[in-house]
Design an enzyme around this catalytic site. Structure first.
Site, PDB file in Angstrom:
ATOM      1  N   GLU B 217       0.657   0.487   6.632  1.00 12.87           N
ATOM      2  CA  GLU B 217      -0.207   0.444   5.526  1.00 12.87           C
ATOM      3  C   GLU B 217       0.392   0.295   4.303  1.00 12.87           C
ATOM      4  O   GLU B 217       0.000   0.982   3.362  1.00 12.87           O
ATOM      5  CB  GLU B 217      -1.066   1.591   5.909  1.00 12.87           C
ATOM      6  CG  GLU B 217      -2.022   1.791   6.906  1.00 12.87           C
ATOM      7  CD  GLU B 217      -3.212   0.705   6.922  1.00 12.87           C
ATOM      8  OE1 GLU B 217      -3.432   0.359   5.971  1.00 12.87           O
ATOM      9  OE2 GLU B 217      -3.383   0.328   7.861  1.00 12.87           O
ATOM     10  N   ASP B 218       1.329  -1.001   4.008  1.00 15.47           N
ATOM     11  CA  ASP B 218       1.372  -1.257   2.540  1.00 15.47           C
ATOM     12  C   ASP B 218       2.668  -0.148   1.960  1.00 15.47           C
ATOM     13  O   ASP B 218       2.821  -0.357   0.951  1.00 15.47           O
ATOM     14  CB  ASP B 218       0.503  -1.405   1.747  1.00 15.47           C
ATOM     15  CG  ASP B 218      -0.111  -2.578   1.916  1.00 15.47           C
ATOM     16  OD1 ASP B 218       0.351  -3.601   2.830  1.00 15.47           O
ATOM     17  OD2 ASP B 218      -1.280  -2.868   1.339  1.00 15.47           O
ATOM     18  N   ALA B 219       2.974   0.942   2.782  1.00 17.08           N
ATOM     19  CA  ALA B 219       3.863   1.774   2.144  1.00 17.08           C
ATOM     20  C   ALA B 219       5.129   1.187   2.160  1.00 17.08           C
ATOM     21  O   ALA B 219       5.618   0.217   2.982  1.00 17.08           O
ATOM     22  CB  ALA B 219       4.000   3.069   3.016  1.00 17.08           C
ATOM     23  N   GLY B 369       2.547  -1.218  -3.136  1.00 14.22           N
ATOM     24  CA  GLY B 369       2.553  -0.169  -2.131  1.00 14.22           C
ATOM     25  C   GLY B 369       3.042   0.962  -2.545  1.00 14.22           C
ATOM     26  O   GLY B 369       3.652   0.920  -3.720  1.00 14.22           O
ATOM     27  N   ARG B 401      -2.509 -11.761   4.296  1.00 12.21           N
ATOM     28  CA  ARG B 401      -2.644 -11.781   2.906  1.00 12.21           C
ATOM     29  C   ARG B 401      -2.134 -13.393   2.446  1.00 12.21           C
ATOM     30  O   ARG B 401      -2.615 -13.834   1.474  1.00 12.21           O
ATOM     31  CB  ARG B 401      -2.098 -10.887   2.230  1.00 12.21           C
ATOM     32  CG  ARG B 401      -2.309  -9.466   2.350  1.00 12.21           C
ATOM     33  CD  ARG B 401      -2.130  -8.627   1.518  1.00 12.21           C
ATOM     34  NE  ARG B 401      -1.342  -7.220   1.953  1.00 12.21           N
ATOM     35  CZ  ARG B 401      -2.014  -6.234   2.296  1.00 12.21           C
ATOM     36  NH1 ARG B 401      -3.239  -6.407   2.177  1.00 12.21           N
ATOM     37  NH2 ARG B 401      -1.233  -5.215   2.722  1.00 12.21           N
TER      38      ARG B 401
END
Lengths: 377, 600
Positions: B217-219, B369, B401
């Site tokens: 999740e984009d971390a 992130g 994306r």
């Protein structure tokens, strides 16, 4: 079939019928029993538990997908379809039980030869409300003699299967204080006042009001559109007047209906409205591709029709009917409810959810519902 | 006959609109008309519109004559030698400004090669179709437009080196990045803006791979070794301001250590950093509750007697105190006066910010992130050469994306770092990806930018090759240190006795109406009651009249103010908000009578 008898008390009739209809041709008794037992188990598991907050769950189940709906649907310029309110505005309109809705639509189904396309255009045209203005060519006023002359459009009168004489008679019927005289062989009507002294502005008033005199068709039907749905021809109209439409003999009275809930209530009664609400809501949701369990919508529909009248889900409708003062006050216009309650000396017995939340008491649903049978004193 | 409108006002008619329009344009190019005047001929309406007013968006374009740009090599030579300037080109009609209306009547070529006889204008450079911030995205033309937009939005929040005289300034809420770097992959805008004089980020080694699920999740996962070596450190500056205000009656605030008699005196411990003048000394390490500037104010409401009795005891405390959750070091103290000539104290606090879990980072392609894990350096994956990534970025952020520029910058950065040069990533005019790949191959790496990596924990070789390279990363100003908040018990509001709201007031998190509904939907009746117990009270209720009774603490019994003490009075547990509502009803002359009933 003995088996089905056995399950008659356990399962509702329509479910039994459905099982019967879908049973394989050669199905042994033991297999049928297994099927019925599986159906019974499924049926039991879908029954709401005692104390289950079905109303709130229903509200959440409709409200959450409702946030994903597109606010307004696009208009299709140039396409010969009528513009119908859909999406969120229509959903609000239905649930609020609005008296006047944005786009009233009647779907007219036709009887046998006509639903195959016979004279469809003529029938549709004959339904359309036609005012006197559409037969006009020119109106001129002679100020000196206080007379008005109306020139009619013969072609349009012919198209509507009327004659200038008939139109003159209609005018005579609706305007009593003036005399109408048709000129011979000419589509010109001379208008004279029946009394002698008359102000000029009265003639001017007549000039405007005469345009809106209803001549032919059905009142309230603003626009007609013959369409083919599947293999069947039907007529969709903008504007409704079901009462008059149902009197026509070429109409399939069983299926013809409108989207105006109040009209349905007046003509067919509260049970019809209950079904109509469900149909209309489902129509909106299907168009948006949103899947909501039918039972939530049934509950909403039942709530709106419970009192025997059609009530909207707003402060004039079902909220007004709530017995609790605090519950009503917590919704909208609290001051109004509290002042009125104090005038009447109303008692709130704290029986539903919101009052108990306000008082910080356990709410009487779910785990808060059970209590002691014996009174402790 | 054609109508002519000047600034949307009818001003006359002409016979030959086309000739008229041409004349206006040629006179403008000759410098006889203002450069911002624009003219359009609407053929269908047969109207000529001349616009000179302000507020129109206008943009410069190169004038094209007979399919050839009027900006010839001669002009460019002169420009390079600084012999002529932009305004000379405008005066000579080489460049002109068009507004949106006049643009409709032109045909603008994107590049000089595209010019045909029909073209009337030429774009100065393709990059001019983007704004300032957007043109700072390298290789941006390979991206989805939305990402470009988000990338430029993120860049605006980046911490950098915003001014060089920051040391003498007292700005609100300032962040300064330590060791800012010039990006390896640049665009022409970076040199135009002199970006290297105020850079906003650092070049880091990025590996695109998962790391034990920590970067879902984009971390992003960051190397502890890099942080220890100073990566993405920043300083946060915040001023504390206090002034001596004057009040009516000749009264004035007083900056100084408050007297112990003063109303609202804090503990001596809170004032410990203050010097005699009531101002904190530089380099004092302060935390929440510490007084920065000591101050007392005159009493709020003065009765006539008080005027003769202005002792210290009637003054009240109004010091500037660090709020809940704030820490820092006093950096700089200014004693000055405000526009009215009153004493004004400004104290600048400084706080060193080392990247930690929850700090927000982004590349320049809208790939933001937060740090989810700080890996000890020994556990970071490494290449055969021993290169360890500073940041591990999740591959799941890429496909949906479609930020292709992110990937190209990674290769470009790698080439630039290895060959010791800056890569030109100007939108539409960047170095070719193919050339970059070939150069990478020549430098002894795989041309697609992947390398064999080894697991930092086990030392095993990963079964796949990992895409690794150098990128420009930005630290954004959203840091957990400014946002972290929790509460178990704490301050309540005076009126409702409900918890306060907001981080600064050490408030609780509201369980709102819709959240309440979820408890109801689950049938969790008693849990709901417990959750709303924060303002519960026990009130005595008179069973005779149903009004809330009074508890007399001295006699240890309750009595009803209406019916006296000879009636039955029961204690009832309700929310204080409800008790308050009953009081409000009573103030409206509505009689809220409580009828009590046994609970069981």
């Amino acid at each position: 079939m003995k088996l089905f008898k056995e399950f008659e008390d356990k399962l509702p009739e329509n479910i039994l019928e459905e099982v019967k209809a879908n049973l394989p041709d050669k199905c042994s008794e033991s297999r049928t029993r297994k099927i019925l037992e599986a159906v019974y188990k499924e049926y039991k598991s879908s029954v709401a538990d005692p104390g289950e907050n079905v109303g709130l769950v229903g509200a959440e189940s409709i409200g959450e997908p409702g946030t994903q709906m597109t606010l307004n649907t696009f208009h299709f310029a140039g396409v010969s379809e009528m513009n119908v309110t859909t999406g969120l505005p229509r959903l609000i309109e239905i649930l609020d039980a609005r008296k006047t809705i944005k786009t009233e639509i009647t779907e007219i189904f036709l009887k046998k030869p006509y639903n195959e396309g016979k004279d469809i255009k003529e029938i549709a045209e004959s339904l359309k409300e036609t005012l006197f203005r559409s037969f006009l060519k020119e109106i001129s006023i002679n100020i000196a003699s206080l007379q008005m002359t109306i020139e009619l459009d013969e072609q349009k009168i012919k198209n509507a299967k009327l004659t200038p004489i008939k139109i003159t008679k209609i005018l005579e019927k609706s305007v009593k204080s003036f005399k109408f005289q048709l000129e011979k062989d000419k589509p010109i009507i001379n208008v004279k006042s029946s009394s002698k002294d008359i102000a000029l502005n009265e003639i001017y008033k007549l000039k405007e009001s005469i345009k809106d005199i209803f001549v032919t068709g059905i009142k309230g039907i603003k626009q007609v559109l013959p369409v083919k749905r599947g293999s069947e021809f039907m007529i969709v109209t903008a504007g409704t007047n079901l009462k008059e439409i149902l009197k026509l003999d070429f109409i399939d009275t069983c299926r013809t209906t409108s989207n105006n809930l109040y009209e349905i209530e007046k003509l067919f009664g509260i049970e019809a409205v209950r079904q109509a609400i469900m149909n209309e809501v489902m129509k909106v949701l299907d168009a948006q591709g949103i899947d909501i369990d039918m039972r939530h919508i049934m509950l909403v529909s039942d709530t709106m029709c419970m009192s025997g009248r059609l009530l909207g889900i707003n402060r004039y409708g079902i909220v007004k009917e709530k017995p609790s003062v605090l519950a009503r006050a917590s919704f909208e216009t609290p001051i109004k409810h509290i002042i009125n309650a104090s005038l009447r000396g109303e008692v709130d017995s704290l029986n539903s959810v919101i009052e108990n939340v306000m008082l910080n008491q356990p709410i009487p649903v779910g785990t808060g519902l059970p209590g002691l049978v014996t009174k402790v004193k | 006959m054609t109508d002519v409108f000047v600034n949307n006002k009818f001003s006359g008619t002409i016979n030959d609109p086309k000739e008229f329009v041409e004349r206006i344009i040629s006179e403008r190019r000759m410098g006889k008309l203002p450069i911002s005047a624009n003219v359009t001929y609407f053929e269908d309406l047969n109207e000529v519109h001349v616009e000179t007013c302000s507020g129109r968006a206008i943009r410069p374009l190169i004038v094209v004559k007979d399919g050839k740009s009027t900006l010839t090599d001669k002009y460019i030579e002169q420009l390079e030698k600084n012999e002529i300037t932009w305004s000379d080109l405008l005066k000579q009609g080489v460049i002109e400004y068009l507004d949106t209306l006049e643009e409709e009547s032109t045909l603008v070529a994107f590049r000089e090669e595209d010019l045909t006889a029909e073209h009337t204008h030429l774009e100065i450079a393709p990059i001019t179709i983007f704004g300032l911030a957007t043109s700072l995205v390298p290789f941006g033309n390979f991206n989805h437009g939305v990402r470009l937009n988000q990338g430029s939005k993120n860049q605006k929040q980046a911490i950098g080196f915003y001014v060089s005289n920051f040391f003498t300034r007292l700005d609100m809420d300032v962040n300064l990045l330590h060791y800012p770097q010039r990006p390896i992959a640049e665009t022409i805008m970076h040199s135009t803006l002199e970006f290297n004089k105020h850079p906003t980020g650092q070049n880091v080694v990025v590996a695109i791979m998962s790391y034990q699920g920590y970067n879902m999740e984009d971390a992003i996962v960051i190397n502890k070794g890099s942080i220890d070596r100073g990566l993405a450190r920043s300083t946060y500056y915040r001023p504390v301001i206090s002034e001596e205000l004057r009040y009516s009656g000749g009264l004035i605030d007083e900056i100084g250590i408050p007297d112990k008699e003063v109303k609202g005196y804090r503990s001596e411990h809170d004032y410990r950093y203050l010097e005699e003048d009531g101002i904190i000394f530089p380099e004092a390490k302060v935390t929440e509750g510490d007084v920065i500037i000591g101050k007392t104010s005159p009493p709020r409401f003065l009765s006539s007697m008080d005027e003769y009795n202005l002792t210290t005891s009637s003054r009240r405390e109004s010091s500037m105190v660090l709020k809940h959750g704030e820490i820092g070091v006093v950096d700089f103290v200014v004693v000055t006066e405000n526009s009215e000539g009153n004493k004004l104290i400004q104290v600048r606090l400084r706080d060193n910010r080392i990247p930690e879990i929850g700090d927000k980072f982004t590349s320049r392609h809208g790939q933001k992130g937060v740090i989810s894990y700080v890996v000890p350096e020994q556990d970071v994956p490494f290449t055969a050469d021993g290169i360890k990534p500073d940041i591990i970025f999740s591959p799941h952020g890429i496909p949906s994306r479609m930020t292709v520029s992110h990937l190209i910058e990674l290769i470009g950065g790698k080439v630039g770092a290895l060959s010791g040069r800056y890569i030109d990533g100007t939108i539409f005019d960047s170095e070719k990806e193919e050339d970059l790949r070939q150069e990478l191959l020549k430098l002894g790496f795989r041309e697609n930018g992947t390398e064999v990596l080894y697991n930092g924990i086990t030392g095993e070789q990963y079964p796949v090759q990992i895409f690794i390279g150098d990128m420009y990363y930005l630290k954004l100003k959203h840091m957990v240190a400014n946002k972290i908040h929790s509460r178990a018990r704490g301050p309540i509001q005076l009126l409702t006795r409900q918890p306060t709201e907001g981080r600064a007031k050490e408030g609780g998190l509201r369980l709102g109406e819709m959240e309440k509904d979820t408890f109801v939907a689950h049938g969790a009746s008693l849990l709901l009651k417990e959750r709303f117990d924060s303002d519960k009270t026990i009130v005595p209720v008179c069973e005779n009249c149903g009004i809330i009774a009074v508890y007399d603490g001295r006699k240890e019994r309750s009595f009803c103010p209406i019916c006296g003490d000879e009636v039955e009075i029961s204690n009832v547990e309700v929310s204080y908000a409800f008790k308050l509502m009953l009081d409000e009803f009573k103030s409206l002359l509505v009689y809220p009578k409580l009828v009590l009933e046994g609970k069981y």
